[in-house]
Design an enzyme around this catalytic site. Structure first.
Site, PDB file in Angstrom:
ATOM      1  N   GLN A 125      35.588 -24.303   3.550  1.00  0.00           N
ATOM      2  CA  GLN A 125      35.318 -23.589   4.793  1.00  0.00           C
ATOM      3  C   GLN A 125      34.910 -22.162   4.505  1.00  0.00           C
ATOM      4  O   GLN A 125      35.436 -21.516   3.588  1.00  0.00           O
ATOM      5  CB  GLN A 125      36.560 -23.617   5.698  1.00  0.00           C
ATOM      6  CG  GLN A 125      36.437 -22.802   6.976  1.00  0.00           C
ATOM      7  CD  GLN A 125      36.991 -21.390   6.832  1.00  0.00           C
ATOM      8  OE1 GLN A 125      37.645 -21.065   5.830  1.00  0.00           O
ATOM      9  NE2 GLN A 125      36.699 -20.539   7.805  1.00  0.00           N
ATOM     10  N   TYR A 127      33.891 -18.248   6.454  1.00  0.00           N
ATOM     11  CA  TYR A 127      33.533 -17.312   7.511  1.00  0.00           C
ATOM     12  C   TYR A 127      32.303 -16.557   7.019  1.00  0.00           C
ATOM     13  O   TYR A 127      32.112 -16.364   5.821  1.00  0.00           O
ATOM     14  CB  TYR A 127      34.665 -16.321   7.785  1.00  0.00           C
ATOM     15  CG  TYR A 127      35.875 -16.938   8.438  1.00  0.00           C
ATOM     16  CD1 TYR A 127      35.860 -17.287   9.782  1.00  0.00           C
ATOM     17  CD2 TYR A 127      37.040 -17.168   7.711  1.00  0.00           C
ATOM     18  CE1 TYR A 127      36.971 -17.854  10.387  1.00  0.00           C
ATOM     19  CE2 TYR A 127      38.158 -17.724   8.304  1.00  0.00           C
ATOM     20  CZ  TYR A 127      38.117 -18.070   9.648  1.00  0.00           C
ATOM     21  OH  TYR A 127      39.216 -18.628  10.232  1.00  0.00           O
ATOM     22  N   THR A 153      32.840 -21.811   9.979  1.00  0.00           N
ATOM     23  CA  THR A 153      33.549 -21.589  11.234  1.00  0.00           C
ATOM     24  C   THR A 153      32.728 -20.668  12.113  1.00  0.00           C
ATOM     25  O   THR A 153      32.397 -19.548  11.713  1.00  0.00           O
ATOM     26  CB  THR A 153      34.935 -20.976  10.957  1.00  0.00           C
ATOM     27  OG1 THR A 153      35.724 -21.923  10.220  1.00  0.00           O
ATOM     28  CG2 THR A 153      35.651 -20.648  12.254  1.00  0.00           C
ATOM     29  N   LYS A 230      32.070 -25.735  12.448  1.00  0.00           N
ATOM     30  CA  LYS A 230      33.406 -25.918  13.033  1.00  0.00           C
ATOM     31  C   LYS A 230      33.615 -24.917  14.164  1.00  0.00           C
ATOM     32  O   LYS A 230      33.427 -23.719  13.975  1.00  0.00           O
ATOM     33  CB  LYS A 230      34.477 -25.720  11.960  1.00  0.00           C
ATOM     34  CG  LYS A 230      35.905 -25.844  12.459  1.00  0.00           C
ATOM     35  CD  LYS A 230      36.893 -25.651  11.326  1.00  0.00           C
ATOM     36  CE  LYS A 230      38.324 -25.813  11.794  1.00  0.00           C
ATOM     37  NZ  LYS A 230      38.761 -24.719  12.675  1.00  0.00           N
ATOM     38  N   HIS A 254      40.014 -23.854  17.426  1.00  0.00           N
ATOM     39  CA  HIS A 254      40.731 -23.083  16.404  1.00  0.00           C
ATOM     40  C   HIS A 254      42.242 -23.213  16.590  1.00  0.00           C
ATOM     41  O   HIS A 254      43.000 -22.272  16.323  1.00  0.00           O
ATOM     42  CB  HIS A 254      40.318 -21.605  16.468  1.00  0.00           C
ATOM     43  CG  HIS A 254      40.225 -20.930  15.135  1.00  0.00           C
ATOM     44  ND1 HIS A 254      39.030 -20.640  14.521  1.00  0.00           N
ATOM     45  CD2 HIS A 254      41.176 -20.486  14.284  1.00  0.00           C
ATOM     46  CE1 HIS A 254      39.254 -20.028  13.370  1.00  0.00           C
ATOM     47  NE2 HIS A 254      40.570 -19.925  13.196  1.00  0.00           N
ATOM     48  N   ARG A 257      43.911 -20.505  18.619  1.00  0.00           N
ATOM     49  CA  ARG A 257      44.135 -19.204  17.980  1.00  0.00           C
ATOM     50  C   ARG A 257      42.996 -18.210  18.230  1.00  0.00           C
ATOM     51  O   ARG A 257      43.065 -17.073  17.765  1.00  0.00           O
ATOM     52  CB  ARG A 257      44.331 -19.395  16.476  1.00  0.00           C
ATOM     53  CG  ARG A 257      45.577 -20.178  16.151  1.00  0.00           C
ATOM     54  CD  ARG A 257      45.559 -20.732  14.734  1.00  0.00           C
ATOM     55  NE  ARG A 257      45.607 -19.705  13.700  1.00  0.00           N
ATOM     56  CZ  ARG A 257      46.729 -19.098  13.298  1.00  0.00           C
ATOM     57  NH1 ARG A 257      47.889 -19.393  13.864  1.00  0.00           N
ATOM     58  NH2 ARG A 257      46.692 -18.208  12.326  1.00  0.00           N
ATOM     59  N   ASP A 285      39.479 -31.325  15.540  1.00  0.00           N
ATOM     60  CA  ASP A 285      40.806 -30.846  15.156  1.00  0.00           C
ATOM     61  C   ASP A 285      41.446 -30.140  16.337  1.00  0.00           C
ATOM     62  O   ASP A 285      40.782 -29.738  17.287  1.00  0.00           O
ATOM     63  CB  ASP A 285      40.768 -29.995  13.891  1.00  0.00           C
ATOM     64  CG  ASP A 285      40.429 -28.526  14.111  1.00  0.00           C
ATOM     65  OD1 ASP A 285      40.165 -28.122  15.252  1.00  0.00           O
ATOM     66  OD2 ASP A 285      40.433 -27.777  13.138  1.00  0.00           O
ATOM     67  N   GLY A 286      42.780 -30.044  16.290  1.00  0.00           N
ATOM     68  CA  GLY A 286      43.499 -29.374  17.353  1.00  0.00           C
ATOM     69  C   GLY A 286      44.609 -30.223  17.928  1.00  0.00           C
ATOM     70  O   GLY A 286      44.356 -31.107  18.749  1.00  0.00           O
ATOM     71  N   GLY A 308      46.089 -29.468  11.047  1.00  0.00           N
ATOM     72  CA  GLY A 308      46.330 -28.154  10.492  1.00  0.00           C
ATOM     73  C   GLY A 308      47.802 -27.885  10.297  1.00  0.00           C
ATOM     74  O   GLY A 308      48.350 -28.066   9.209  1.00  0.00           O
ATOM     75  N   ARG A 309      48.494 -27.486  11.354  1.00  0.00           N
ATOM     76  CA  ARG A 309      49.894 -27.098  11.228  1.00  0.00           C
ATOM     77  C   ARG A 309      50.772 -28.178  10.592  1.00  0.00           C
ATOM     78  O   ARG A 309      51.602 -27.853   9.733  1.00  0.00           O
ATOM     79  CB  ARG A 309      50.430 -26.694  12.602  1.00  0.00           C
ATOM     80  CG  ARG A 309      49.782 -25.394  13.156  1.00  0.00           C
ATOM     81  CD  ARG A 309      50.295 -25.099  14.559  1.00  0.00           C
ATOM     82  NE  ARG A 309      49.753 -23.869  15.121  1.00  0.00           N
ATOM     83  CZ  ARG A 309      48.694 -23.822  15.939  1.00  0.00           C
ATOM     84  NH1 ARG A 309      48.050 -24.945  16.251  1.00  0.00           N
ATOM     85  NH2 ARG A 309      48.277 -22.665  16.427  1.00  0.00           N
TER      86      ARG A 309
END
Length: 362
Positions: A125, A127, A153, A230, A254, A257, A285-286, A308-309
């Site tokens: 990934q 930025y 992203t 993403k 995200h 977030r 995702d999410g 993710g988490r």
């Protein structure tokens, strides 16, 4: 540990308060965090009966990578905040489970170390940094190390207002660094300011907010790797992503977030799938927490999901073994859901498999 949520309490107990808030929190009033989960909870399954489900096939190929189930780990920065081995443990665990691992540009282990630990597909990934040379160098290193895609992203020209981090004056510990970037580029991520988040401060200084669709051609020319976008939440952006050469898109807000109150990823998924119209893979995702959630996302058109988490909860609690276990739990739950809904192959999971408040389509 019987489900992904069982790892949450273990991680909460082991992590320092500000680190837990960084992982668990969202932006603003955390409306999008809650809405992501609620969207899955509202979906109802439509089981079919008298189907031969003696053999269930969850395998999938995605951008050339073979997966045991349509599942992967979403990019999250600084895994060494959660476990001493960091991303090498996450990559090893994902590989054991036959899952995809998407490493963050702010990984706390080098791309070469991550690749050496991995046995499954790897994506990197990114930025969009103002220093394009640093971005290009890292992308090329990832390709040389064996990564199979770049994930840009696109929903973070600046960091969302994450109140937990601001109240905590969150700062990345000096001994945990973005291992793939020049330390001079990361200095502000390690500087504490009361009432400020070092993550947000660093992003304001280093992220390029002038990027537009036309800049994607430059990134696609840096390596031979597919480019995945993403943070897509609308049909309009999905159509433009395909127009400008995206090889896949990830429907994501995200994890709640960034823009608080943004449409939940699951709610956005059908319109993105319709706009893409089969021209490239669509992932989501999410707030994916169970195999049932994976099933719902597949029914609404996703080809795979990213967690993710939960992956970081498991990493905190058990390192590579924990990551492998939580991913295997989710795969097994998907297989179980497919059996009980009478859909023995992924191709059998269509829009008619769920009710979401809209009329199901055959």
């Amino acid at each position: 540990m019987l489900c992904a949520d069982d790892y949450r309490a273990l991680a909460h107990a082991r992590l320092r308060g500000d680190v837990w808030d960084f992982l668990d929190g969202g932006s603003g009033a955390e409306l999008s965090v809650d809405a992501n989960r609620a969207a899955f909870d509202r979906a109802l399954l439509r089981p079919r009966t008298l189907v031969d489900v003696s053999r269930i096939d969850t395998t999938r190929k995605l951008l050339g990578g073979a997966l045991t189930a349509p599942l992967g780990v979403a990019p999250i920065a600084y895994h060494r905040m959660y476990h001493p081995e960091g991303e090498t443990a996450t990559a090893a665990g994902a590989g054991r489970a036959g899952a995809l691992f998407v490493a963050s540009i702010f990984a706390s282990r080098t791309v070469e170390e991550i690749a050496a630990a991995a046995t499954g597909p790897l994506w990197l990934q990114l930025y969009w940094l103002r220093q394009r040379a640093a971005l290009a160098e890292l992308a090329r290193r990832a390709q040389d190390a064996g990564f199979r895609a770049l994930v840009l992203t696109v929903d973070a020209p600046r960091i969302g207002k994450r109140l937990r981090d601001l109240r905590n004056g969150f700062v990345v510990d000096p001994d945990i660094r973005a291992a793939n970037l020049d330390p001079a580029l990361m200095t502000s991520a390690h500087e504490r300011r009361d009432g400020a988040s070092s993550i947000a401060t660093h992003a304001a200084l280093t992220f390029d907010q002038t990027v537009t669709w036309h800049d994607l051609a430059w990134l696609k020319g840096v390596t031979d790797l597919p480019v995945v976008l993403k943070g897509i939440l609308t049909a309009e952006d999905a159509a433009r992503a395909v127009e400008y050469g995206a090889d896949a898109v990830i429907v994501s807000n995200h994890g709640g977030r960034q823009l608080d109150g943004a449409v939940p990823a699951l709610r956005a998924l059908p319109e993105v799938v319709a706009a893409v119209a089969g021209r490239c893979p669509v992932l989501l995702d999410g707030s994916v927490r169970t195999g049932r959630d994976i099933f719902v996302a597949l029914a609404l058109g996703a080809e795979a999901v990213l967690i993710g988490r939960p992956a970081l909860w498991a990493l905190t609690a058990g390192g590579a073994d924990g990551v492998a276990h939580v991913l295997s739990l989710l795969s097994a739950e998907l297989e179980h859901t497919m059996a009980l809904t009478g859909r023995p192959a992924l191709a059998d999971i269509g829009r008619d498999a769920v009710l979401t408040g809209e009329r199901p389509q055959s």
